[in-house]
Design an enzyme around this catalytic site. Structure first.
Site, PDB file in Angstrom:
ATOM      1  N   GLY A  80      72.351  30.486  48.442  1.00 37.62           N
ATOM      2  CA  GLY A  80      74.008  31.007  48.358  1.00 37.62           C
ATOM      3  C   GLY A  80      74.548  30.732  46.889  1.00 37.62           C
ATOM      4  O   GLY A  80      74.162  30.137  46.033  1.00 37.62           O
ATOM      5  N   GLY A  88      72.675  31.838  54.510  1.00 34.95           N
ATOM      6  CA  GLY A  88      72.515  31.359  56.036  1.00 34.95           C
ATOM      7  C   GLY A  88      72.177  30.737  56.955  1.00 34.95           C
ATOM      8  O   GLY A  88      72.733  30.367  57.898  1.00 34.95           O
ATOM      9  N   LYS A  99      85.461  31.519  52.808  1.00 33.57           N
ATOM     10  CA  LYS A  99      86.296  31.852  53.621  1.00 33.57           C
ATOM     11  C   LYS A  99      85.548  30.197  54.834  1.00 33.57           C
ATOM     12  O   LYS A  99      85.084  30.044  54.675  1.00 33.57           O
ATOM     13  CB  LYS A  99      86.735  32.515  54.705  1.00 33.57           C
ATOM     14  CG  LYS A  99      86.726  33.838  54.359  1.00 33.57           C
ATOM     15  CD  LYS A  99      86.255  35.455  54.897  1.00 33.57           C
ATOM     16  CE  LYS A  99      86.861  36.555  54.014  1.00 33.57           C
ATOM     17  NZ  LYS A  99      86.134  37.781  55.348  1.00 33.57           N
ATOM     18  N   ARG A 114      63.700  32.272  43.363  1.00 28.48           N
ATOM     19  CA  ARG A 114      63.132  32.621  45.096  1.00 28.48           C
ATOM     20  C   ARG A 114      61.201  32.976  44.611  1.00 28.48           C
ATOM     21  O   ARG A 114      60.643  32.491  45.400  1.00 28.48           O
ATOM     22  CB  ARG A 114      63.985  33.962  45.479  1.00 28.48           C
ATOM     23  CG  ARG A 114      64.845  33.777  46.276  1.00 28.48           C
ATOM     24  CD  ARG A 114      65.369  34.086  46.887  1.00 28.48           C
ATOM     25  NE  ARG A 114      66.757  34.404  47.628  1.00 28.48           N
ATOM     26  CZ  ARG A 114      67.579  34.835  47.909  1.00 28.48           C
ATOM     27  NH1 ARG A 114      67.934  36.000  47.675  1.00 28.48           N
ATOM     28  NH2 ARG A 114      68.421  34.614  48.386  1.00 28.48           N
TER      29      ARG A 114
END
Length: 395
Positions: free
Chosen positions: A353, A376, A197, A35
């Site tokens: 992520g 996200g 998930k 980053r």
């Protein structure tokens, strides 16, 4: 929306919202500089124009006020090395110290503000807090794509107090690359969805079923599909309340002519440990007491072949528990196939992520087309949701 290229920062103070939410070890050393590296071009543009840069960011999730382990002071030494100049630090992000140091800033200098989230007003999107931040600079530059899906004070609300605002290079690149897989994708187009998930990826899967030729499903979420189809999954991860949804997604893919590719086999373990006993089992036939922790050799071969024959690739989520060496082979194989396809002319977007962490930790970060810095935020953008940090730049 104006970009940083539309401005000359000579004599100006740019208040830049960067994403310096980087991982630190127990010695407070940065363990992944992705980053920081991403933000360099935006900061350099301001300095090279003859302006000064005031950097604001969050770090971690402090519960109630300042915590030393979440202080951005730990980044000062490394940032000074990166920019080959002393980075001035303000131990507060608003108030007298921040205002005095910002006012005294000369062209070519960098000021780093303390963690924005030491104030709960940041995440609440408080207008007064945003106004206090806005006093520090002449132009607001939004370059923290990873937080653009949050209507926080520094990422969206602050825009009200600036006539001049621009997206930085990270924001611009993220949006541009997302558009390539949303509306400009060459065929065959393959999406690879992994992670734990289905619930985290429902909307993006549904959106992509209208666009892709192949939808590869791996990782923990695949076992919910196998149980939904009546298979046995042992102790593998499952979302019991999402079985009907899994069946619906299988039907939707079929109705739309999308090749929904589930892994044929898994590397199974008798406990959640890198030292566990392992066995290759066919999915849908996993023995009781065993759990799938990675895709198996047949799945690796089939998935890699599909990926190598693709022209556009979107990858979000690992194929297994890649942090454990004995269950990292699936993710590694996918990364290799994505790299090979990219070398042969495919466009590949790694969706932030865990996927980004995996690609970077495997050393493939420079061998794919683009690695997103915002997991996200990218998912929400691709789901068609409005990102407050993007909308604020357009107002």
């Amino acid at each position: 929306m104006k970009t940083i290229e539309d401005y000359n920062f000579n004599g100006k103070k740019a208040l830049i919202r960067v994403d310096f939410n980087v991982p630190l070890n127990d010695k407070q050393e940065i363990t992944d500089e992705t980053r920081i590296k991403a933000a360099i071009p935006t900061i350099k543009k301001v300095l090279d124009d003859g302006g000064s840069a005031i950097l604001m960011s969050h770090l971690g999730r402090p519960k109630s006020g300042p915590e030393d382990k979440f202080s951005l002071k730990h980044l000062v030494k490394r940032l000074s090395e990166v920019f080959n100049t002393e980075v001035i630090f303000s131990s507060d992000c608003i108030g007298a110290e921040a205002e005095e140091k910002a006012a005294a800033l000369k062209p070519g200098q960098i000021l780093l503000l303390e963690n924005l989230r030491f104030y709960p007003e940041e995440t609440k999107g408080d207008e007064d807090f945003a106004k206090s931040l806005s006093k520090l600079g002449d132009i607001w530059v939004m370059d923290a794509f990873g937080t653009a899906h949050r209507a926080h004070a520094s990422t969206a609300i602050i825009a009200k107090f600036f006539n001049e605002k621009a997206s930085g290079y990270v924001m611009h690149a993220e949006l541009e690359n997302a558009e390539k897989v949303l509306s400009k994708a060459d065929k065959p187009y393959t999406a690879i969805m992994g992670g734990a998930k289905i619930s985290d990826k429902i909307l993006i899967i549904e959106q992509l079923l209208d666009k892709v030729d192949n939808m590869i499903i791996g990782g923990g979420m695949s076992y919910t599909f196998f149980k939904a189809m009546g298979g046995t999954i042992g102790n593998s991860l499952v979302e019991e309340d999402k079985l009907e949804l899994a069946r619906e997604l299988i039907k939707k893919a079929k109705d739309k002519g999308v090749n929904l590719e589930l892994p044929f086999d898994s590397v199974c373990a008798d406990e959640f440990s890198n030292d566990a006993n392992t066995e290759i089992m066919q999915n849908g036939h996993i023995k009781q007491g065993w759990m799938g922790l990675d895709i198996g050799p047949q799945a690796r071969e089939v998935f890699a072949k599909i990926i190598r024959n693709s022209k556009t690739i979107l990858w979000n989520g690992p194929m297994g528990v890649f942090e454990m060496s004995n269950f990292s082979k699936g993710t590694f194989t996918i990364a290799e196939a994505v790299v090979e396809a990219t070398k042969n002319g495919a466009f590949s977007l790694i969706g932030g992520g865990d996927s980004a962490a995996a690609v970077n930790s495997l050393g493939f970060g420079d061998d794919v087309s683009y690695v997103s810095t915002g997991g996200g935020a990218l998912l929400e953008y691709m789901e068609g949701k409005e990102l407050p940090g993007v909308t604020a730049l357009k107002s």
